[in-house]
Design a protein around this motif. Structure first.
Motif, PDB file in Angstrom:
ATOM      1  N   VAL A 170     -25.620   6.379   3.125  1.00  0.00           N
ATOM      2  CA  VAL A 170     -27.020   6.731   3.413  1.00  0.00           C
ATOM      3  C   VAL A 170     -27.967   5.685   2.833  1.00  0.00           C
ATOM      4  CG1 VAL A 170     -28.828   8.468   3.059  1.00  0.00           C
ATOM      5  CG2 VAL A 170     -26.495   9.187   3.596  1.00  0.00           C
ATOM      6  N   ALA A 171     -27.689   5.215   1.626  1.00  0.00           N
ATOM      7  CA  ALA A 171     -28.536   4.197   1.007  1.00  0.00           C
ATOM      8  C   ALA A 171     -28.533   2.912   1.835  1.00  0.00           C
ATOM      9  CB  ALA A 171     -28.073   3.908  -0.414  1.00  0.00           C
ATOM     10  N   ASP A 172     -27.352   2.505   2.313  1.00  0.00           N
ATOM     11  CA  ASP A 172     -27.275   1.299   3.146  1.00  0.00           C
ATOM     12  C   ASP A 172     -28.065   1.473   4.436  1.00  0.00           C
ATOM     13  OD1 ASP A 172     -25.677   0.070   1.249  1.00  0.00           O
ATOM     14  OD2 ASP A 172     -23.803   0.407   2.363  1.00  0.00           O
ATOM     15  N   THR A 173     -27.917   2.616   5.074  1.00  0.00           N
ATOM     16  CA  THR A 173     -28.641   2.882   6.320  1.00  0.00           C
ATOM     17  C   THR A 173     -30.148   2.908   6.078  1.00  0.00           C
ATOM     18  OG1 THR A 173     -26.768   4.182   7.113  1.00  0.00           O
ATOM     19  CG2 THR A 173     -28.859   4.479   8.271  1.00  0.00           C
ATOM     20  N   ALA A 174     -30.568   3.473   4.948  1.00  0.00           N
ATOM     21  CA  ALA A 174     -32.001   3.574   4.627  1.00  0.00           C
ATOM     22  C   ALA A 174     -32.555   2.273   4.042  1.00  0.00           C
ATOM     23  CB  ALA A 174     -32.223   4.711   3.638  1.00  0.00           C
ATOM     24  N   ARG A 175     -31.651   1.358   3.684  1.00  0.00           N
ATOM     25  CA  ARG A 175     -32.035   0.083   3.071  1.00  0.00           C
ATOM     26  C   ARG A 175     -32.733   0.285   1.723  1.00  0.00           C
ATOM     27  NH1 ARG A 175     -33.622  -4.599   6.927  1.00  0.00           N
ATOM     28  NH2 ARG A 175     -32.948  -5.550   5.005  1.00  0.00           N
ATOM     29  N   ILE A 176     -32.161   1.216   0.939  1.00  0.00           N
ATOM     30  CA  ILE A 176     -32.595   1.424  -0.444  1.00  0.00           C
ATOM     31  C   ILE A 176     -31.349   1.372  -1.316  1.00  0.00           C
ATOM     32  CG2 ILE A 176     -34.693   2.727   0.091  1.00  0.00           C
ATOM     33  CD1 ILE A 176     -33.239   5.284  -0.359  1.00  0.00           C
ATOM     34  N   SER A 177     -31.517   1.142  -2.599  1.00  0.00           N
ATOM     35  CA  SER A 177     -30.340   1.027  -3.462  1.00  0.00           C
ATOM     36  C   SER A 177     -29.689   2.397  -3.676  1.00  0.00           C
ATOM     37  CB  SER A 177     -30.713   0.404  -4.809  1.00  0.00           C
ATOM     38  OG  SER A 177     -31.364   1.345  -5.631  1.00  0.00           O
ATOM     39  N   MET A 178     -28.377   2.359  -3.808  1.00  0.00           N
ATOM     40  CA  MET A 178     -27.646   3.600  -4.034  1.00  0.00           C
ATOM     41  C   MET A 178     -28.042   4.275  -5.347  1.00  0.00           C
ATOM     42  SD  MET A 178     -23.835   4.794  -4.813  1.00  0.00           S
ATOM     43  CE  MET A 178     -23.822   3.664  -6.104  1.00  0.00           C
ATOM     44  N   PRO A 179     -28.205   3.535  -6.457  1.00  0.00           N
ATOM     45  CA  PRO A 179     -28.638   4.207  -7.689  1.00  0.00           C
ATOM     46  C   PRO A 179     -30.017   4.865  -7.544  1.00  0.00           C
ATOM     47  CG  PRO A 179     -27.719   2.054  -8.205  1.00  0.00           C
ATOM     48  CD  PRO A 179     -27.841   2.124  -6.710  1.00  0.00           C
ATOM     49  N   TYR A 180     -30.907   4.213  -6.802  1.00  0.00           N
ATOM     50  CA  TYR A 180     -32.242   4.799  -6.624  1.00  0.00           C
ATOM     51  C   TYR A 180     -32.154   6.077  -5.787  1.00  0.00           C
ATOM     52  CZ  TYR A 180     -37.238   5.254  -5.992  1.00  0.00           C
ATOM     53  OH  TYR A 180     -38.517   5.735  -5.999  1.00  0.00           O
ATOM     54  N   LEU A 181     -31.369   6.053  -4.714  1.00  0.00           N
ATOM     55  CA  LEU A 181     -31.207   7.256  -3.893  1.00  0.00           C
ATOM     56  C   LEU A 181     -30.603   8.383  -4.728  1.00  0.00           C
ATOM     57  CD1 LEU A 181     -31.384   8.772  -1.241  1.00  0.00           C
ATOM     58  CD2 LEU A 181     -29.170   7.778  -0.603  1.00  0.00           C
ATOM     59  N   SER A 182     -29.662   8.058  -5.581  1.00  0.00           N
ATOM     60  CA  SER A 182     -29.072   9.064  -6.462  1.00  0.00           C
ATOM     61  C   SER A 182     -30.138   9.676  -7.376  1.00  0.00           C
ATOM     62  CB  SER A 182     -27.959   8.432  -7.306  1.00  0.00           C
ATOM     63  OG  SER A 182     -27.469   9.358  -8.249  1.00  0.00           O
ATOM     64  N   GLU A 183     -30.985   8.824  -7.938  1.00  0.00           N
ATOM     65  CA  GLU A 183     -32.064   9.317  -8.808  1.00  0.00           C
ATOM     66  C   GLU A 183     -33.033  10.210  -8.031  1.00  0.00           C
ATOM     67  OE1 GLU A 183     -32.855   8.215 -12.393  1.00  0.00           O
ATOM     68  OE2 GLU A 183     -30.684   8.219 -12.117  1.00  0.00           O
ATOM     69  N   VAL A 184     -33.336   9.853  -6.791  1.00  0.00           N
ATOM     70  CA  VAL A 184     -34.229  10.671  -5.953  1.00  0.00           C
ATOM     71  C   VAL A 184     -33.579  12.022  -5.692  1.00  0.00           C
ATOM     72  CG1 VAL A 184     -35.293  10.872  -3.657  1.00  0.00           C
ATOM     73  CG2 VAL A 184     -35.440   8.716  -4.914  1.00  0.00           C
ATOM     74  N   GLU A 185     -32.303  12.009  -5.314  1.00  0.00           N
ATOM     75  CA  GLU A 185     -31.604  13.273  -5.040  1.00  0.00           C
ATOM     76  C   GLU A 185     -31.561  14.186  -6.257  1.00  0.00           C
ATOM     77  OE1 GLU A 185     -27.683  12.862  -3.478  1.00  0.00           O
ATOM     78  OE2 GLU A 185     -28.399  12.324  -1.475  1.00  0.00           O
ATOM     79  N   ARG A 186     -31.459  13.616  -7.444  1.00  0.00           N
ATOM     80  CA  ARG A 186     -31.394  14.424  -8.667  1.00  0.00           C
ATOM     81  C   ARG A 186     -32.772  14.792  -9.196  1.00  0.00           C
ATOM     82  NH1 ARG A 186     -28.404  11.490 -12.854  1.00  0.00           N
ATOM     83  NH2 ARG A 186     -28.915   9.606 -11.741  1.00  0.00           N
ATOM     84  N   GLY A 187     -33.836  14.380  -8.499  1.00  0.00           N
ATOM     85  CA  GLY A 187     -35.195  14.724  -8.928  1.00  0.00           C
ATOM     86  C   GLY A 187     -35.669  13.909 -10.107  1.00  0.00           C
ATOM     87  N   ARG A 188     -35.028  12.779 -10.370  1.00  0.00           N
ATOM     88  CA  ARG A 188     -35.406  11.938 -11.510  1.00  0.00           C
ATOM     89  C   ARG A 188     -36.491  10.933 -11.159  1.00  0.00           C
ATOM     90  NH1 ARG A 188     -30.964  12.042 -15.307  1.00  0.00           N
ATOM     91  NH2 ARG A 188     -30.424  14.248 -15.343  1.00  0.00           N
ATOM     92  N   LYS A 189     -36.619  10.632  -9.866  1.00  0.00           N
ATOM     93  CA  LYS A 189     -37.620   9.663  -9.410  1.00  0.00           C
ATOM     94  C   LYS A 189     -38.551  10.309  -8.403  1.00  0.00           C
ATOM     95  CE  LYS A 189     -36.009   5.996 -11.526  1.00  0.00           C
ATOM     96  NZ  LYS A 189     -36.707   5.359 -12.592  1.00  0.00           N
ATOM     97  N   GLU A 190     -39.817   9.978  -8.521  1.00  0.00           N
ATOM     98  CA  GLU A 190     -40.830  10.432  -7.577  1.00  0.00           C
ATOM     99  C   GLU A 190     -40.926   9.348  -6.504  1.00  0.00           C
ATOM    100  OE1 GLU A 190     -43.142  13.412  -6.520  1.00  0.00           O
ATOM    101  OE2 GLU A 190     -42.957  13.335  -8.682  1.00  0.00           O
TER     102      GLU A 190
END
Length: 137
Positions: A63-83
Motif C-alpha cells: 500500500v505504501a508503494d502504491t501510495a508513494r509514501i514510506s512504509m514506516p510513515y504509513l505504519s505510524e498513520v495507521e497506529r494514530g501516531r502521525k497526523e
C-alpha cells in the motif's frame, strides 16, 4: 529558625495534592470513574486504513508503494501516531481503492459510534439528534 534552614540543601519538600485518606472530619466519597477518552481523529482514520488494508490482504509495503509514501510513515498513520496531511490520506485511500470522501465517511461513522457509546444513557429526549461532523480550518 525558619523551616527552610532546617532542611538539607538537596532535600525536596513534598506537598500532597489530596488530603490523606481517613482524615478526621471528612466523609470518604469514592472518586467517580474517569470518563472514557474521546477518540482522536487520527486514531479513527488510522483504524479505517488498517482495517481496509487487512480486509484486502495487502501488506503495508504494498500500500505504501502504491501510495508513494514510506512504509514506516504509513505504519505510524495507521497506529494514530502521525497526523497525516490530506494529500497523504488521499494517496493512502486511493491506494486502497477508496476516495478521500469514503475514508472520511468511514472515520466519521466510527466517531459517531464512539460518541454514542460514551453518551450511553446520558442522552435525554431534549438533546439534539444531530450527529454530523464539523471541521473548521
Amino acid at each position: 529558625m525558619s523551616n527552610r534552614a532546617n532542611r538539607a540543601p538537596n532535600q525536596a519538600r513534598v506537598i500532597p495534592l489530596r488530603p490523606p485518606a481517613g482524615r478526621q472530619g471528612t466523609a470518604h466519597v469514592a472518586d467517580p470513574p474517569p470518563a472514557p477518552r474521546e477518540p482522536l481523529w487520527r486514531d479513527l482514520v488510522g483504524d479505517v486504513l488498517r482495517r481496509e488494508r487487512q480486509a484486502q490482504e495487502r501488506t503495508l509495503q504494498d500500500v505504501a508503494d502504491t501510495a508513494r509514501i514510506s512504509m514506516p510513515y504509513l505504519s505510524e498513520v495507521e497506529r494514530g501516531r502521525k497526523e497525516a496531511s490530506s494529500e497523504v490520506l488521499a494517496a493512502a485511500a486511493h491506494a486502497l481503492g477508496l476516495t478521500l470522501g469514503d475514508l472520511l465517511e468511514r472515520a466519521r461513522g466510527e466517531l459517531v459510534r464512539a460518541a454514542g457509546r460514551r453518551a450511553g444513557a446520558r442522552r435525554t429526549p431534549a438533546s439534539s439528534s444531530y450527529d454530523g461532523l464539523c471541521l473548521a480550518a
